[in-house]
Scaffold this motif. Structure first.
Motif, PDB file in Angstrom:
ATOM      1  N   LYS A   1       0.829  -1.218   0.000  1.00 26.57           N
ATOM      2  CA  LYS A   1       0.000   0.000   0.000  1.00 26.57           C
ATOM      3  C   LYS A   1       0.859   1.262   0.000  1.00 26.57           C
ATOM      4  CE  LYS A   1      -4.227  -1.782   2.061  1.00 26.57           C
ATOM      5  NZ  LYS A   1      -4.988  -1.911   3.315  1.00 26.57           N
ATOM      6  N   GLU A   2       1.969   1.218   0.727  1.00 24.11           N
ATOM      7  CA  GLU A   2       2.872   2.387   0.741  1.00 24.11           C
ATOM      8  C   GLU A   2       3.397   2.674  -0.661  1.00 24.11           C
ATOM      9  OE1 GLU A   2       5.919   1.598   3.629  1.00 24.11           O
ATOM     10  OE2 GLU A   2       4.482   1.855   5.276  1.00 24.11           O
ATOM     11  N   ARG A   3       3.766   1.604  -1.385  1.00 23.21           N
ATOM     12  CA  ARG A   3       4.284   1.785  -2.749  1.00 23.21           C
ATOM     13  C   ARG A   3       3.176   2.278  -3.671  1.00 23.21           C
ATOM     14  NH1 ARG A   3       9.782   0.186  -3.453  1.00 23.21           N
ATOM     15  NH2 ARG A   3       9.464   1.292  -5.387  1.00 23.21           N
ATOM     16  N   PHE A   4       1.954   1.777  -3.476  1.00 25.14           N
ATOM     17  CA  PHE A   4       0.813   2.214  -4.300  1.00 25.14           C
ATOM     18  C   PHE A   4       0.544   3.705  -4.096  1.00 25.14           C
ATOM     19  CE2 PHE A   4      -1.661  -2.097  -4.619  1.00 25.14           C
ATOM     20  CZ  PHE A   4      -0.646  -2.597  -5.415  1.00 25.14           C
ATOM     21  N   LYS A   5       0.679   4.139  -2.848  1.00 24.17           N
ATOM     22  CA  LYS A   5       0.403   5.543  -2.518  1.00 24.17           C
ATOM     23  C   LYS A   5       1.386   6.456  -3.262  1.00 24.17           C
ATOM     24  CE  LYS A   5      -0.308   8.068   1.738  1.00 24.17           C
ATOM     25  NZ  LYS A   5      -0.078   7.987   3.179  1.00 24.17           N
ATOM     26  N   LYS A   6       2.641   6.025  -3.315  1.00 31.14           N
ATOM     27  CA  LYS A   6       3.655   6.831  -3.983  1.00 31.14           C
ATOM     28  C   LYS A   6       3.542   6.751  -5.494  1.00 31.14           C
ATOM     29  CE  LYS A   6       7.010   6.573  -0.308  1.00 31.14           C
ATOM     30  NZ  LYS A   6       7.968   5.650   0.250  1.00 31.14           N
ATOM     31  N   ASP A   7       3.049   5.622  -6.008  1.00 29.75           N
ATOM     32  CA  ASP A   7       3.000   5.416  -7.452  1.00 29.75           C
ATOM     33  C   ASP A   7       1.684   4.734  -7.839  1.00 29.75           C
ATOM     34  OD1 ASP A   7       3.359   4.772 -10.095  1.00 29.75           O
ATOM     35  OD2 ASP A   7       5.475   4.228  -9.859  1.00 29.75           O
ATOM     36  N   PRO A   8       0.658   5.538  -8.143  1.00 32.10           N
ATOM     37  CA  PRO A   8      -0.664   4.960  -8.442  1.00 32.10           C
ATOM     38  C   PRO A   8      -0.681   4.023  -9.655  1.00 32.10           C
ATOM     39  CG  PRO A   8      -0.776   7.347  -8.200  1.00 32.10           C
ATOM     40  CD  PRO A   8       0.663   6.988  -8.229  1.00 32.10           C
ATOM     41  N   VAL A   9       0.307   4.155 -10.541  1.00 33.37           N
ATOM     42  CA  VAL A   9       0.369   3.247 -11.706  1.00 33.37           C
ATOM     43  C   VAL A   9       0.524   1.803 -11.229  1.00 33.37           C
ATOM     44  CG1 VAL A   9       1.604   2.692 -13.845  1.00 33.37           C
ATOM     45  CG2 VAL A   9       1.375   5.065 -13.133  1.00 33.37           C
ATOM     46  N   MET A  10       1.276   1.630 -10.158  1.00 33.44           N
ATOM     47  CA  MET A  10       1.494   0.278  -9.618  1.00 33.44           C
ATOM     48  C   MET A  10       0.155  -0.341  -9.222  1.00 33.44           C
ATOM     49  SD  MET A  10       4.742   0.453  -7.090  1.00 33.44           S
ATOM     50  CE  MET A  10       6.398   0.811  -7.644  1.00 33.44           C
ATOM     51  N   GLU A  11      -0.671   0.444  -8.565  1.00 31.23           N
ATOM     52  CA  GLU A  11      -1.961  -0.069  -8.078  1.00 31.23           C
ATOM     53  C   GLU A  11      -2.839  -0.512  -9.246  1.00 31.23           C
ATOM     54  OE1 GLU A  11      -4.028   2.504  -5.392  1.00 31.23           O
ATOM     55  OE2 GLU A  11      -5.376   0.900  -4.768  1.00 31.23           O
ATOM     56  N   GLN A  12      -2.786   0.254 -10.332  1.00 26.90           N
ATOM     57  CA  GLN A  12      -3.594  -0.100 -11.512  1.00 26.90           C
ATOM     58  C   GLN A  12      -3.153  -1.422 -12.125  1.00 26.90           C
ATOM     59  OE1 GLN A  12      -3.446   3.031 -14.340  1.00 26.90           O
ATOM     60  NE2 GLN A  12      -4.649   4.426 -13.090  1.00 26.90           N
ATOM     61  N   GLU A  13      -1.873  -1.749 -11.947  1.00 23.68           N
ATOM     62  CA  GLU A  13      -1.325  -2.922 -12.639  1.00 23.68           C
ATOM     63  C   GLU A  13      -1.366  -4.201 -11.812  1.00 23.68           C
ATOM     64  OE1 GLU A  13       2.534  -1.790 -14.078  1.00 23.68           O
ATOM     65  OE2 GLU A  13       1.641  -0.687 -15.734  1.00 23.68           O
ATOM     66  N   ILE A  14      -1.687  -4.067 -10.528  1.00 31.21           N
ATOM     67  CA  ILE A  14      -1.629  -5.244  -9.644  1.00 31.21           C
ATOM     68  C   ILE A  14      -3.033  -5.717  -9.268  1.00 31.21           C
ATOM     69  CG2 ILE A  14      -0.978  -5.943  -7.282  1.00 31.21           C
ATOM     70  CD1 ILE A  14       1.420  -6.015  -9.144  1.00 31.21           C
ATOM     71  N   LEU A  15      -3.204  -7.025  -9.313  1.00 36.11           N
ATOM     72  CA  LEU A  15      -4.471  -7.633  -8.921  1.00 36.11           C
ATOM     73  C   LEU A  15      -4.210  -8.524  -7.698  1.00 36.11           C
ATOM     74  CD1 LEU A  15      -7.487  -8.322  -9.740  1.00 36.11           C
ATOM     75  CD2 LEU A  15      -6.530 -10.263 -10.967  1.00 36.11           C
TER      76      LEU A  15
END
Lengths: 307, 291
Positions: free
Chosen positions: B197-211
């Motif tokens: 979640k910390e990495r997603f917060k810094k880089d929203p592209v990561m969140e879009q790519e991970i399921l």
């Protein structure tokens, strides 16, 4: 004693028959290979592929008929037609464009491919084809590049005649707004176009897509002092970052598929392999030469760091 | 002669003071949860805060890998360590450490979950699609980065989870497991939700790519466990400083840097859920080869 001799004789006979059966099961076959010229990555896969095949019994039963066309659609189609006319048993293609050019010819022979770009092949796959695919995680390379230097304008070197290259451009364009980057599209249709394209262009970094033409052009790029990320490797060009599927693993998977086809399996019975096997190569020496900030992530995550 | 004796006395006094000061240092280990540079950046203000409030030097040291933690605790003579859910249990069993406090996350929880995740474009939607793929775990000695996944696969009828995959490897940190999947080096990853979640917060592209395919139950998050050899009154002081630092403006800044709201008290009973997880994963803590 007589009974023992009789049993031994039977055993020897069975072994002999199964040996004869095994060696006749695989008749002399010809594999037609389309290996686009001057793309060192495909050559590297081919070297690993041959090594892998040589280690098997089927290797002695195979002739390779290799075509090395220039990587443009016409030359690739011509190569495919030659192999079809030669009535080879299997057509083995390196890269997306060679595969597409071959599949468009609708050959009766099984088409096996390696280093095929998944999104670009979706429209073209047939029941008679299977192979090893990959999909480059575009956001990763953009993120790593951006972590080394603030990038406002990112040049993307692509060839509109190569569909993998076009898909990658689209994905880079989708990804860049999140990193507040503007994409400058740099079209090249011949390797020599690169000089002209880069004249009067002011970009903070460049991404070379998996286009074969872009990859060849990358070898002429050493004099420029712009950080380059490449989606195909090019050791002679020293891109700062390269992210690409492992040539050794691609070769091993392709060899396994070809062996299965030679043993009688139909391509549609063999699942396409699109497993993750990316390699992240970071050229530390080149990054330092350009005075770039070295992010910890890159050093810790890189499969290989070149000094 | 008197002068010489005076010098010797002063020197002896200096050395004894120095050695006394050295004895007074507190050394606390950190499990290598994430990229060490980022982790040190988060914990450094806490060591400075403890030094100033305790009146004795407090140092943090990142342990090189999860599997070495118990050995390193002994060889480096650590006074305590921030352990993960599994390593806490391991340290309680093997070293007799005492759980003292753990940080309260910004979402109000003091627990962590393990995630099993893939790239959204990978065509892996469930456990069946994972067969023959490459999986990246964090370390054998992590609950959220390995053991929960073992339990999950076993609960779903896979008797030999490691044999189910074409390849498996251990990345050594949670963020590295995430990056392995994002970079296409592994098809499937297993890691702790907090780091993800910390990495997603810094880089929203990561969140879009991970399921996220599966989540563990809530497990106790990183817990400060103190050595049984440490003086009882000193343990109480450390606990008191940490539990009250959110009431101090300087302490709040340190907590913010750490990524926590405050510290909450921890106890051995909090880990019963980890023992249950170990049972589901068929792991016997006394014989488990976690290295």
């Amino acid at each position: 004693m007589r009974q023992f001799k009789f049993r031994l004789l039977i055993l020897l006979l069975i072994s002999f028959v199964s040996f004869i059966k095994e060696s006749h099961a695989i008749e002399k076959r010809t594999i037609g290979v389309i290996l686009p010229s001057n793309v060192t990555y495909y050559e590297e896969i081919h070297t690993h592929f041959l090594k892998k095949m040589e280690a098997t019994i089927v290797a002695r039963q195979i002739d390779f008929l290799i075509q090395k066309p220039f990587p443009d659609p016409i030359a690739l189609s011509n190569a495919a037609r030659k192999l079809i006319a030669h009535n080879v048993d299997i057509i083995f293609c390196y890269g997306t464009e060679a595969t597409i050019a071959t599949l468009k010819e609708r050959p009766d022979q099984p088409v096996i491919y390696v280093a095929g770009y998944t999104p670009a092949l979706e429209r073209y796959r047939t029941k008679n084809s299977t192979g090893v695919e990959f999909k480059t995680p575009i956001s990763s390379i953009t993120r790593y590049l951006n972590s080394m230097k603030e990038i406002k304008t990112l040049g993307v070197v692509y060839n509109p005649l190569e569909s993998d290259s076009l898909y990658q451009l689209d994905e880079i364009m989708r990804c860049c707004p999140f990193y507040k980057m503007t994409v400058i599209k740099l079209i090249i249709k011949r390797p020599s176009d690169i000089r002209q394209v880069l004249e009067n262009i002011n970009v903070d970094a460049l991404i070379f897509t998996t286009s074969s033409i872009a990859n060849i052009a990358l070898s002429n790029f050493r004099e420029y002092r712009i950080p380059v990320a490449s989606l195909l490797p090019r050791r002679d060009a020293k891109p700062v970052i390269s992210l690409y599927p492992s040539p050794k693993k691609q070769a091993e998977k392709a060899a396994a598929i070809i062996q299965a086809v030679l043993k009688g399996k139909k391509p549609h019975e063999i699942a396409r392999d699109s497993g993750a096997d990316m390699e992240l190569i970071f050229n530390l020496g080149e990054a330092q030469r350009m005075g770039l900030r070295i992010p910890a992530d890159l050093l810790t995550e890189a499969t290989e760091v070149i000094h | 002669m008197r002068f010489l004796l005076l010098i010797i006395s002063v020197l002896i006094l200096c050395f004894s003071t120095a050695s006394f000061a050295a004895e007074k240092e507190i050394l606390i280990g950190l499990i290598p949860e994430e990229n060490i540079f980022r982790q040190m950046d988060r914990y450094k203000p806490l060591s400075e805060y403890l030094t100033s409030r305790l009146g004795m030097k407090t140092r943090f040291t990142i342990l090189s890998r999860y599997g070495d933690i118990i050995d390193r605790f002994i060889t480096r003579n650590l006074d305590g360590a921030f352990f993960g859910a599994f390593t806490s249990v391991l340290a309680i069993e093997k070293l007799g450490v005492e759980p003292v406090v753990r940080p309260l996350n910004p979402d109000g929880t003091s627990s962590a979950e393990g995630y099993i995740f893939v790239r959204r474009d990978s065509n892996i939607k469930d456990i069946k699609d994972m067969k023959g793929k490459t999986i990246a775990f964090v370390d054998r000695a992590t609950a959220t980065g390995y053991i929960f996944a073992l339990a999950y696969f076993k609960e779903h009828g896979i008797k030999n989870p490691l044999g189910y995959f074409r390849e498996y490897y251990f990345t050594g940190s949670h963020d590295s497991a995430l990056l392995s999947v994002l970079d296409g080096k592994a098809d499937i990853g297993v890691a702790k939700n907090k780091i993800i979640k910390e990495r997603f917060k810094k880089d929203p592209v990561m969140e879009q790519e991970i399921l996220i395919i599966a989540r563990s139950t809530a497990l106790p998050d990183v817990t400060l466990c103190l050595s049984k050899k440490l003086d009882r009154s000193l343990k109480e002081r450390i606990k008191d400083i940490l539990l009250n630092m959110d009431k101090d403006p300087e302490g709040r800044k340190v907590l913010e840097r750490l990524g926590a709201l405050r510290f909450v008290a921890a106890s051995k009973e909090d880990f019963s859920i980890v023992y249950n997880l170990l049972k589901k994963a068929d792991i016997e803590i006394k014989t488990y080869k976690y290295r």
